[in-house]
Design a protein around this motif. Structure first.
Motif, PDB file in Angstrom:
ATOM      1  N   ILE A 269       0.814  -1.216   0.000  1.00 13.45           N
ATOM      2  CA  ILE A 269       0.000   0.000   0.000  1.00 13.45           C
ATOM      3  C   ILE A 269       0.847   1.266   0.000  1.00 13.45           C
ATOM      4  O   ILE A 269       0.474   2.265  -0.607  1.00 13.45           O
ATOM      5  CB  ILE A 269      -0.978  -0.023   1.192  1.00 13.45           C
ATOM      6  CG1 ILE A 269      -1.911  -1.236   1.059  1.00 13.45           C
ATOM      7  CG2 ILE A 269      -1.787   1.260   1.266  1.00 13.45           C
ATOM      8  CD1 ILE A 269      -2.896  -1.407   2.187  1.00 13.45           C
ATOM      9  N   GLY A 270       1.951   1.267   0.690  1.00  8.28           N
ATOM     10  CA  GLY A 270       2.869   2.391   0.596  1.00  8.28           C
ATOM     11  C   GLY A 270       2.769   3.419   1.697  1.00  8.28           C
ATOM     12  O   GLY A 270       3.787   3.936   2.155  1.00  8.28           O
ATOM     13  N   SER A 271       1.571   3.767   2.144  1.00  5.60           N
ATOM     14  CA  SER A 271       1.409   4.774   3.195  1.00  5.60           C
ATOM     15  C   SER A 271       0.448   4.255   4.249  1.00  5.60           C
ATOM     16  O   SER A 271      -0.299   3.294   4.017  1.00  5.60           O
ATOM     17  CB  SER A 271       0.889   6.095   2.614  1.00  5.60           C
ATOM     18  OG  SER A 271      -0.364   5.900   1.968  1.00  5.60           O
ATOM     19  N   ASP A 453      -1.406  -3.732  -6.614  1.00  4.48           N
ATOM     20  CA  ASP A 453      -0.498  -2.930  -5.783  1.00  4.48           C
ATOM     21  C   ASP A 453      -0.543  -1.464  -6.200  1.00  4.48           C
ATOM     22  O   ASP A 453      -0.571  -0.560  -5.350  1.00  4.48           O
ATOM     23  CB  ASP A 453       0.938  -3.454  -5.899  1.00  4.48           C
ATOM     24  CG  ASP A 453       1.083  -4.905  -5.474  1.00  4.48           C
ATOM     25  OD1 ASP A 453       0.308  -5.729  -5.993  1.00  4.48           O
ATOM     26  OD2 ASP A 453       1.955  -5.207  -4.650  1.00  4.48           O
ATOM     27  N   ASP A 454      -0.550  -1.217  -7.520  1.00  4.57           N
ATOM     28  CA  ASP A 454      -0.586   0.165  -8.015  1.00  4.57           C
ATOM     29  C   ASP A 454      -1.911   0.830  -7.662  1.00  4.57           C
ATOM     30  O   ASP A 454      -1.947   2.009  -7.298  1.00  4.57           O
ATOM     31  CB  ASP A 454      -0.377   0.175  -9.532  1.00  4.57           C
ATOM     32  CG  ASP A 454       0.966  -0.412  -9.925  1.00  4.57           C
ATOM     33  OD1 ASP A 454       1.973   0.300  -9.815  1.00  4.57           O
ATOM     34  OD2 ASP A 454       1.000  -1.599 -10.310  1.00  4.57           O
ATOM     35  N   CYS A 456      -3.779   0.134  -5.042  1.00  6.27           N
ATOM     36  CA  CYS A 456      -3.764   0.397  -3.601  1.00  6.27           C
ATOM     37  C   CYS A 456      -2.937   1.627  -3.263  1.00  6.27           C
ATOM     38  O   CYS A 456      -3.320   2.431  -2.396  1.00  6.27           O
ATOM     39  CB  CYS A 456      -3.225  -0.823  -2.855  1.00  6.27           C
ATOM     40  SG  CYS A 456      -4.349  -2.232  -2.840  1.00  6.27           S
ATOM     41  N   GLN A 457      -1.808   1.801  -3.917  1.00  7.20           N
ATOM     42  CA  GLN A 457      -0.936   2.916  -3.575  1.00  7.20           C
ATOM     43  C   GLN A 457      -1.545   4.258  -3.965  1.00  7.20           C
ATOM     44  O   GLN A 457      -1.243   5.277  -3.342  1.00  7.20           O
ATOM     45  CB  GLN A 457       0.430   2.709  -4.215  1.00  7.20           C
ATOM     46  CG  GLN A 457       1.168   1.531  -3.591  1.00  7.20           C
ATOM     47  CD  GLN A 457       2.568   1.333  -4.106  1.00  7.20           C
ATOM     48  OE1 GLN A 457       3.147   2.223  -4.702  1.00  7.20           O
ATOM     49  NE2 GLN A 457       3.117   0.146  -3.886  1.00  7.20           N
ATOM     50  N   GLN A 461      -3.639   6.232  -0.565  1.00  2.00           N
ATOM     51  CA  GLN A 461      -2.584   7.184  -0.204  1.00  2.00           C
ATOM     52  C   GLN A 461      -3.052   8.060   0.955  1.00  2.00           C
ATOM     53  O   GLN A 461      -4.136   8.636   0.923  1.00  2.00           O
ATOM     54  CB  GLN A 461      -2.213   8.051  -1.398  1.00  2.00           C
ATOM     55  CG  GLN A 461      -1.008   8.945  -1.128  1.00  2.00           C
ATOM     56  CD  GLN A 461      -0.566   9.687  -2.380  1.00  2.00           C
ATOM     57  OE1 GLN A 461      -1.271   9.706  -3.378  1.00  2.00           O
ATOM     58  NE2 GLN A 461       0.602  10.282  -2.332  1.00  2.00           N
TER      59      GLN A 461
END
Length: 647
Positions: A269-271, A453-454, A456-457, A461
């Motif tokens: 997710i990234g954040s 994945d893209d 979700c990010q 965010q």
């Protein structure tokens, strides 16, 4: 000794009021703009909880009626399931201690109207609550107590004033505990001058209700951040409570996988929409197994044996922690707009639960595989189970998947008979299949350059500075944003796919998912070798794809497929087979009869017991054993293998 009736009446009146006496808010500023609450959990081991809630009022020179609400649509329940039936005492006083009259609003049991005298500066609502008797829709936000462990959902002993905004109204809390008990919560703890108590800093009413409290005599706390991820990921802690000191010592292999779960989720997710995260886990049989999502914590209850080793952690128990953890992003932070209300009583529109729960189901199981809680073969078994379940689902012929979301709160109870005609909360598992298809299509349309994945990010965010122990409001989304985010990644007709898969009834389950993943669904004469402890594996004798029915191991009919030989013979759930082709019942005799009737004119003769009455039924079926099976298509790349690779 004899007592007068008047004296006895006085004693009884005092005894009724005594349980509330210890939770008065002495020392609180009467003109405080914040709500205050003291929860007394000292009687929780005997299934009682009391609380006093102070509600500030604007001064008025006139007598008036003030409406108060008990939380009705509690986040996570997806329905009007606030456990008000367990409230066993409500007494309301003003700042002088004078008891005030109240009545319940006709037709609305969650709303009280209080007669408030002039010049009243605040109300004190004294609440008594009976623990350990949950209602179906409130399991996750109820109260449970055992001799050495307890779980408190703050909203269970709360009333609030009508018209407030739960992201603006503030509340601070104090908790009184049984002697020697420890406590954990995502609420911000501050120093308490009292022994066996906890105090919590002021937070919004939403954050307070969204922060369960776990307590008990035995507790162990573990960091869930891998050494190489220190400083890169917000602090995560696992708080384990149990009935014994030994049971709070977690298996190292399970801990290792939970740490990898945190790492893999961060890479997916990234954040993170929180500054820290608390996973509350009760390893006990004193509280029903359960789980519920929250913005800065999760509540999880599992039997101790399920946590003894990675090998024992299977099925629903293995899924629970990752699923509720992913909800911090999907459902809590990003929430469907019609579910992101600013109070706990306005009805919520739940149509988008196929995102809220369906995407969470997919991401939770994806993270299970990527962190090593399950292996790739186990994921394939899960996929096979859900594809078969969806294929055999009858209710989709008259209702859409979105309708199971819209009707969520009336579908939570399972149907003991003809369950596939009515359906249930199908947006979980069929929603999972939809989002796995989205992932596969993203990869197919971009030659592997884009994936879930893209999505979700972009979609999840978060600005971490906006989400703290004081306030964690949701960021609403709608269907249009989902489509727009997907379109930003790939110019594909996502709107049409959603309409076809999610928003329309289907005469039969139609999906290109197996082909997109490099597999195919095909009928074979061999029962697929799926381990019996696979989550949602039906077990028993599954003859859906041949005779059109499922049986328990002792020959009792569980379910019937419409249009099948079993349906044509007017069989129904509950009938028990006691004979097969003139011989005593056994599962092997039935399977032999199925095989023997293949490509012949021979019928399968079954003797049934129907509430003590015998009847014989002839099944006209000559196709032999048939089982719908997920098979690898070697002519296509194994996209599923790529999806499950850890990051």
């Amino acid at each position: 000794m004899r007592y007068s009736v008047r004296w006895l009446a006085c004693v009884l009146a005092i005894s009724v009021l005594l349980p509330f006496a210890d939770t008065t808010l002495q020392g609180k500023e009467a003109d405080s703009e914040s709500m205050n609450v003291v929860i007394d959990a000292r009687d929780l081991p005997r299934s009682l909880l009391t609380a006093t809630v102070r509600i500030p009022l604007d001064a008025s020179a006139e007598m008036r009626k003030i409406p108060l609400w008990y939380p009705k649509w509690v986040p996570g329940s997806h329905g009007p399931g606030g456990p008000i039936s367990n409230v066993a005492g409500v007494r309301i006083t003003d700042q002088t201690g004078t008891q005030l009259d109240w009545t319940r609003t006709p037709g609305e049991v969650y709303r009280l109207e209080v007669d408030v005298p002039a010049e009243t500066r605040f109300l004190e609502v004294h609440v008594r609550y009976i623990a350990n008797q949950p209602t179906t829709n409130s399991m996750g936000h109820d109260v449970f107590g055992g001799s050495k462990v307890g779980l408190i959902s703050p909203g269970a002993v709360l009333f609030y004033r009508e018209g407030i905004n739960i992201d603006q109204a503030m509340i601070d809390a104090e908790l009184l505990l049984p002697a020697g008990w420890q406590v954990s919560s995502a609420l911000q703890s501050i120093d308490s001058p009292k022994q066996d108590s906890a105090r919590y800093a002021t937070s919004t009413l939403r954050t307070y209700v969204d922060s369960p409290i776990m307590c008990g005599l035995h507790r162990q706390i573990y960091s869930l951040i891998e050494a190489e991820e220190e400083g890169k990921i917000a602090p995560h802690r696992l708080h384990v409570f149990s009935d014994s000191g030994d049971a709070v010592n977690m298996d190292e292999e399970v801990l290792d996988r939970l740490r990898k779960m945190v790492t893999q989720t961060a890479r997916l997710i990234g954040s993170q929409p929180f500054d820290q995260f608390e996973i509350l886990l009760a390893a006990t049989r004193q509280i029903p197994a359960n789980g519920l999502e929250h913005s800065r914590s999760t509540m999880n209850v599992l039997p101790p044996g399920d946590l003894a080793s990675l090998r024992e952690l299977k099925g629903w128990s293995r899924l629970l922690i990752p699923h509720e953890y992913i909800h911090a992003w999907c459902g809590k932070y990003r929430r469907p707009a019609e579910m992101a209300t600013t109070d706990f009583h306005t009805p919520k529109g739940t149509d988008l639960l196929w995102v809220y729960e369906g995407l969470t189901q997919y991401l939770g199981e994806l993270i299970e595989a990527r962190c090593g809680l399950m292996n790739k073969d186990e994921f394939r078994h899960r996929l096979a189970v859900e594809l078969r379940n969806a294929t055999h689902q009858h209710n989709r012929q008259w209702r859409s998947l979105a309708d199971t979301a819209a009707a969520s709160h009336v579908l939570r109870d399972s149907s003991p008979t003809w369950s596939r005609l009515r359906g249930g909360q199908d947006y979980y598992m069929e929603g999972m299949l939809f989002w796995l298809e989205v992932d596969a299509r993203l990869r197919a349309e971009t030659q592997g350059q884009k994936s879930i994945d893209d999505f979700c990010q972009i979609f999840f965010q978060a600005d971490v500075e906006k989400y703290t122990a004081v306030s964690s409001p949701p960021k609403p989304f709608n269907r249009e944003e989902v489509v727009a985010t997907l379109t930003k990644l790939v110019n594909y007709d996502w709107d049409a796919l959603i309409r076809r898969r999610v928003e329309s009834p289907q005469q039969e389950f139609e999906s290109q998912l197996p082909e997109l993943l490099g597999y195919r669904l095909d009928v074979t004469d061999q029962w697929p070798r799926i381990p019996p402890n696979t989550f949602r594996f039906p077990g028993g004798i599954d003859l859906y794809d041949s005779l059109g029915m499922t049986l328990t191991g002792d020959g009792r009919v569980r379910d019937i497929m419409l249009g099948s030989p079993a349906d044509d013979a007017k069989l129904g759930p509950g009938l028990k087979i006691i004979g097969v082709n003139g011989f005593e019942w056994s599962s092997s005799r039935l399977l032999d009869a199925l095989q023997g009737a293949e490509n012949t004119m021979q019928t399968i003769d079954l003797l049934f017991s129907d509430e003590g009455e015998f009847r014989t039924v002839q099944l006209h079926y000559h196709g032999g054993p048939q089982y719908l099976t997920l098979l690898r298509d070697e002519s296509r790349p194994d996209v599923l293998e790529q999806i499950l690779e850890k990051r």
